[in-house]
Enzyme design. Structure first.
Site, PDB file in Angstrom:
ATOM      1  CD  GLU A 101     -31.948   6.073  25.682  1.00 46.84           C
ATOM      2  OE1 GLU A 101     -33.002   6.723  25.802  1.00 46.84           O
ATOM      3  OE2 GLU A 101     -31.920   4.893  25.292  1.00 46.84           O
TER       4      GLU A 101
ATOM      5  CG  ASP B  93     -34.374   6.455  22.268  1.00 48.32           C
ATOM      6  OD1 ASP B  93     -34.058   7.555  21.776  1.00 48.32           O
ATOM      7  OD2 ASP B  93     -33.780   5.397  22.006  1.00 48.32           O
TER       8      ASP B  93
ATOM      9  CE1 TYR C 218      -5.529 -13.374  34.361  1.00 48.82           C
ATOM     10  CE2 TYR C 218      -7.214 -11.723  33.976  1.00 48.82           C
ATOM     11  CZ  TYR C 218      -6.583 -12.904  33.619  1.00 48.82           C
ATOM     12  OH  TYR C 218      -7.008 -13.607  32.539  1.00 48.82           O
TER      13      TYR C 218
END
Lengths: 404, 404
Positions: free
Chosen positions: B233, B285, B147
């Site tokens: 996680e 997991d 920007y």
């Protein structure tokens, strides 16, 4: 941080308007707190008020429901629960309380009915598990709850839906059930509080800030010498404010949910505002989504409307970046982005919403945005230098009392 | 927290294996640190080493590049930069350094060439802005940088790509340029450090923890009496560990990036591990994505491979949840989920990857997962109660030294 005398005077001049507003907010909030009218006084009967309840009250409510159910079974009338209807037609907004209450429409959920047997079983099991969680005084997530009995629930949608039913049956918020959402928000600045016994001083949280915890009931003893709360949409702007320690010079508390507001951040903002009686100034992108984000903090999302009282902060001021700022601060043409068709459609829908209609200045800004078909991000301010936000834009905004 | 004597003895028994591993890790890391072989000693020449450099060194490098450019212009040879090739063929992994270096292949980026004039201009402008940021000793984001000159850059992709080029030209990490990513990670437990001067004590961060800051160079003076780092996680598991103050009983530091690891969390983990010389145990997991997440912490992502030295933590142990845990801990059938075709495809691809192949136990676990076609989340442990994770699973894992 020690400021030179001339600097202190300059800051005091910038802060004059904010200080006046803070005193006003303090007066208003003090006037309503402590003597909020009761439902009876308002002549409203036959409704269930949904509010924060402490673990022992929720446990007692569950025990009573189970005692009633056992009684019904013994009387040969089987296992069933009366569940308040959660649809909009059964909700009543009580402006005096700034709270949604549930009207008396309920439906019976019965173990006898083939159509309802599963849902009744799920509801029984969920209440049993919630009782366990509350008794241990721990918290859990929707996902954990689902996994605690996958065989019965089959899909998480089923346990999630029942959770909201249970909250309505008991007349408490979902947070009171100790089922929490994941945290996303961060806070930094002139505030101290206790979190699970630990004293948290947000003036000494480095540049990363303190993660807002998912358990609002573990937070207490807010203390602050801030004059306002600066609510920031984006992480990048938060980072700039935190690194420049903006709050050292302009006493404030800076909060962000990094985009779409999550439940924990909304609860935290509300509690922080209420306990400290501070005005809230919003700094969001100059686009329809920025406005939508302010509205979620103010009015909540529709799915959780029964739980709105503890989640919403009604009187947020729109500080910036507003469509009118683009010309006022000479944001270069190339930093203004054309609105897409979807932006315009979304903006037009917002024009019809209550939170915009009841504030003519907001309405005018949104209308101007839609007719110019131009939007801009907070980052557009970087075109004048990376610290323009903290050194020029915000001080000028505060000095000119330029919030609506 | 004061523990009873018998409890202390029980905890000590549980911790025996971890303590032994911590000592081993400490020995190994101490052995390599301080006397890491230099590139010269290894006989590697003609390469650019990419490493952390302090702001003044980066500024000096930019100034030298600009002086050379001016010189070239004055000599009538125009404005051009030599940019190292960032493709894989120009990268060399040096195992002794555990670091990727860039080989000597460069290409000339010249203001004379119609094809390169824009890129050369962008590069000059980006370096000018970086110099500004470094001189003020502040940090910025990619979005802010874009920007600051939208007209020249047109799209953020253009300024982003040049940023990586500049890092390679100077031979420093992107963090050394003071361009940071947004923060996402949280830390709690037995660690203290200084962040921008503030003393942060993560044992007193309530239940929400401390947000990991995006500026790793503002963190120093790590202190800890932990025996290991527990890398988690998911947010939900982190929440459980934090609320139960797991670290009070089992001295550890708990870190999560809430899913996909972000740069700030990876930098923090690496620095924390290096400074404190602690083993890292991963709790993810039991599915291919859990394994992938460990691999991102260990080997990094491909796009930032030139910057891998400060981002990666090579020796993470896979604590759980492993496919073999499902039977060992009797995870109920209904908490085990069938793998989708995409899971299986992804898992098969992982079997071919280095980080799996070089660890036969990991390979065997992944193979077993793929042949059983079954996966499970950390939350599956909740089927034995919401605190099974902290009260049974993890203590047993630690006691049995059950990491691979």
């Amino acid at each position: 941080m020690a400021l030179a005398k001339s600097q202190t005077a300059a800051v005091a001049r910038v802060m004059q308007g904010v200080v006046a507003m803070r005193r006003q907010v303090e007066k208003e909030l003090s006037a309503t707190s402590g003597r909020a009218p009761t439902l009876e006084a308002l002549g409203i009967t036959n409704v269930t008020e949904v509010r924060e309840r402490d673990p022992s009250a929720v446990m007692r409510a569950i025990e009573e429901l189970f005692a009633d159910a056992a009684d019904s079974i013994l009387r040969g009338q089987g296992l069933h629960f009366e569940v308040p209807n959660r649809t909009a037609t059964n909700q009543l907004y009580v402006p005096e309380l700034d709270r949604i209450v549930l009207k008396s429409k309920t439906s019976t959920r019965s173990f006898d009915s083939t159509a309802q047997v599963r849902k009744t079983a799920i509801m029984t099991r969920v209440m049993e598990m919630l009782h366990q969680v509350l008794r241990r005084n721990i918290h859990t997530t929707k996902r954990d709850l689902f996994y605690a009995d996958v065989k019965l629930f089959r899909s998480q949608d089923e346990s999630d839906a029942v959770l909201d039913d249970v909250a309505c049956v008991i007349g408490c918020t979902r947070t009171s059930l100790h089922v929490v959402a994941s945290e996303k928000g961060v806070v930094v600045g002139r505030v101290q509080f206790r979190e699970d016994g630990d004293l948290i001083d947000c003036t000494r949280m480095g540049v990363g800030g303190k993660a807002i915890p998912p358990f609002i009931d573990k937070i207490s003893d807010f203390r602050s010498d801030a004059e306002f709360i600066l609510l920031v949409e984006k992480d990048a702007a938060f980072m700039r404010l935190a690194e420049d320690r903006f709050y050292n010079k302009y006493p404030c508390i800076i909060i962000t949910a990094k985009g779409q507001p999550d439940v924990a951040t909304r609860l935290f903002l509300r509690k922080c505002r209420d306990d400290l009686k501070l005005p809230v100034l919003g700094l969001v992108d100059a686009d329809p989504y920025g406005l939508k984000i302010l509205s979620v903090y103010m009015s909540g999302s529709k799915t959780m409307s029964y739980d709105s009282a503890s989640l919403t902060t009604s009187d947020i001021k729109w500080l910036g970046v507003r469509p009118s700022d683009l010309d006022k601060y000479n944001i270069p043409e190339q930093c203004r982005l054309p609105m897409k068709a979807s932006d315009i459609k979304y903006g037009k829908a917002l024009l019809e919403e209550d939170f915009v209609r009841r504030n003519p200045k907001w309405y005018a800004e949104l209308e101007a945005m839609l007719s110019s078909k131009v939007k801009a991000e907070i980052q557009a301010l970087s075109s004048y230098g990376f610290q323009y936000l903290t050194e020029t834009y915000l001080p000028r905004k505060l000095k000119e009392r330029d919030w609506i």
